[in-house]
Design a protein around this motif. Structure first.
Motif, PDB file in Angstrom:
ATOM      1  N   UNK A  13      29.363 -37.375   5.189  1.00 43.91           N
ATOM      2  CA  UNK A  13      29.332 -38.853   4.410  1.00 43.91           C
ATOM      3  C   UNK A  13      27.437 -39.177   4.334  1.00 43.91           C
ATOM      4  N   UNK A  14      26.872 -39.083   3.928  1.00 49.84           N
ATOM      5  CA  UNK A  14      25.654 -39.846   4.109  1.00 49.84           C
ATOM      6  C   UNK A  14      25.102 -40.349   3.352  1.00 49.84           C
ATOM      7  N   UNK A  15      26.942 -41.921   2.870  1.00 52.43           N
ATOM      8  CA  UNK A  15      26.622 -43.425   2.229  1.00 52.43           C
ATOM      9  C   UNK A  15      25.790 -44.025   3.098  1.00 52.43           C
TER      10      UNK A  15
ATOM     11  N   UNK B 270      32.469 -47.060   3.346  1.00 52.03           N
ATOM     12  CA  UNK B 270      31.983 -47.826   2.798  1.00 52.03           C
ATOM     13  C   UNK B 270      32.431 -48.674   1.440  1.00 52.03           C
ATOM     14  N   UNK B 271      32.595 -50.233   1.347  1.00 52.86           N
ATOM     15  CA  UNK B 271      32.463 -50.925   2.450  1.00 52.86           C
ATOM     16  C   UNK B 271      32.914 -50.977   3.563  1.00 52.86           C
TER      17      UNK B 271
ATOM     18  N   UNK C   3      27.481 -38.017  15.828  1.00 51.00           N
ATOM     19  CA  UNK C   3      26.449 -38.607  14.144  1.00 51.00           C
ATOM     20  C   UNK C   3      25.556 -37.824  14.206  1.00 51.00           C
ATOM     21  N   UNK C   4      24.439 -37.300  13.699  1.00 46.47           N
ATOM     22  CA  UNK C   4      23.526 -36.377  12.883  1.00 46.47           C
ATOM     23  C   UNK C   4      22.099 -37.415  12.517  1.00 46.47           C
TER      24      UNK C   4
ATOM     25  N   UNK D 250      26.807 -39.493   9.096  1.00 45.28           N
ATOM     26  CA  UNK D 250      27.997 -38.876   9.752  1.00 45.28           C
ATOM     27  C   UNK D 250      29.198 -38.342   9.188  1.00 45.28           C
ATOM     28  N   UNK D 251      29.315 -37.211  10.727  1.00 49.21           N
ATOM     29  CA  UNK D 251      30.202 -36.123  10.671  1.00 49.21           C
ATOM     30  C   UNK D 251      31.688 -36.352  11.220  1.00 49.21           C
ATOM     31  N   UNK D 252      32.768 -36.526   9.788  1.00 47.63           N
ATOM     32  CA  UNK D 252      33.732 -37.093  10.049  1.00 47.63           C
ATOM     33  C   UNK D 252      34.718 -36.194  11.249  1.00 47.63           C
TER      34      UNK D 252
END
Length: 380
Positions: free
Chosen positions: A91-93, A251-252, A62-63, A82-84
């Motif tokens: 993912x920045x959602x 998400x969700x 995570x960042x 969230x860096x997979x």
């Protein structure tokens, strides 16, 4: 080392998560360029993230990106990424409430907000959701206090408390507390509650999927048939909530709930199992807990059916796979929605720089800037 690009960062633990914290001014401005650098420095694409500083786990990949706020009434902007680990995607959602716990200490020590003697209160604008969270950090003598006697499930030892208050969490991504317009919906014959407060979630009774809610994450993750069914429901629910490209987004988040168990004079409000979304979390995400607390206070939801909030303020305790999470929910006069508070801890682990490959940086940004002023440039 001269051929590498030096990017200042601080490695911090926030709640039950860990990752590097960057000033926004130290990363490329364009989201695609920024994400390319993050994938490289974290080592995404390998299960150990061996060629980067990621921890090879969703909780440690995570960042946090922080800078002065552009929003009136807020002190800092915080973008969570969230860096997979394997998919080489950022993912920045969603927001991350655990990493959020470390934003206040980082911002204070980076000089983004003035420190107070005793307690420093700051308002954090989460760019991912557009919501504002109040953070109260202990700063005796004008310095951040990390050591203390507060223990949280999932983290060994104790630390100083950090209080996070989610001031207006409803509609974090969809614009509505109940995005489908109903407290309950049915997908694949299973009744669910679709709710958006701090995090869009799909709440399901564990019993409706043949579970007790007390299974270990390993047991749930090993049940491939159950996971396929859960994903089918998640995708349908996400589409009904108006979330685009659900299959490719985190998400969700699905949440299994079961009635709490009484223990002596106290008891759990709910037993929970939270999904990331394709595997069970070892604990309960803070944003997921905020959503559940709102669900408990919303008539007609599955959570309210099991644990109705009869009066405010109310204390709620959610049991999860590795312990318990306690929250306070209140509905002050004149407030449009309930306000949820939770206590977390954080720790500054390491400070210095991470090194990016010139080939990645040059593709990401044509010209390297040496400006170190904490000016927010990378928010989407």
């Amino acid at each position: 080392m001269n051929d590498l690009i030096r990017i200042p960062c601080v490695l911090m633990r926030g709640g039950t998560s860990r990752g590097p914290f960057f000033l926004a001014s130290d990363l490329p401005q364009a989201p695609a360029a920024r994400d390319a650098v993050l994938l490289s420095v974290m080592g995404s694409g390998h299960h150990l993230e061996i060629d980067g500083i990621g921890g090879g786990n969703a909780l440690t990949s995570k960042v946090a990106i922080v800078g002065p706020s552009r929003r009136p009434g807020a002190d800092v902007d915080y973008l969570f990424a969230q860096v997979k680990v394997l998919e080489q995607a950022v993912d920045t959602s969603p927001n991350c409430g655990n990493m959020l716990a470390a934003v206040g200490p980082f911002a204070i020590e980076a000089g983004l907000v003035p420190v107070q003697d005793g307690v420093t209160t700051l308002r954090i604008h989460n760019v991912n959701t557009g919501k504002v969270i109040e953070s109260r950090v202990l700063t005796p003598g004008g310095r951040v206090l990390y050591d203390g006697d507060v223990a949280i499930s999932g983290v060994p030892g104790t630390a100083a408390p950090i209080t996070l208050t989610f001031l207006d969490s409803a509609g974090s991504k969809t614009g509505a507390l109940l995005p489908t317009g109903a407290a309950r919906n049915t997908f694949d014959g299973v009744e669910v509650t679709c709710l958006d407060a701090a995090m869009p979630v799909v709440i399901l009774r564990a019993a409706d999927l043949g579970k007790t809610g007390q299974e270990s994450p390993a047991e749930l993750n090993a049940d491939s048939q159950f996971l396929r069914r859960l994903e089918s429901i998640r995708i349908q629910a996400g589409e009904a909530m108006g979330i685009a490209n659900v299959r490719d987004r985190v998400i969700p988040k699905p949440v299994l709930i079961a009635p709490g168990v009484e223990t002596g004079q106290t008891g759990d409000s709910l037993i929970t199992r939270y999904f990331m979304p394709h595997e069970c979390h070892s604990a309960l995400a803070i944003t997921g807990a905020v959503a559940l607390a709102n669900a408990c206070a919303t008539p007609g939801t599955l959570a309210a059916e099991m644990t109705a909030v009869a009066a405010f303020p109310a204390e709620l305790t959610f049991a999860h796979a590795t312990g318990r999470l306690q929250l306070t929910i209140d509905h002050p006069a004149g407030a449009p929605a309930p306000v949820v508070s939770v206590i977390r801890t954080a720790r500054r682990l390491f400070e210095g720089a991470v090194f990016a490959k010139p080939s990645v940086w040059e593709k990401a940004t044509p010209q390297r800037t040496e400006n170190r002023d904490p000016i927010l440039r990378s928010m989407p």
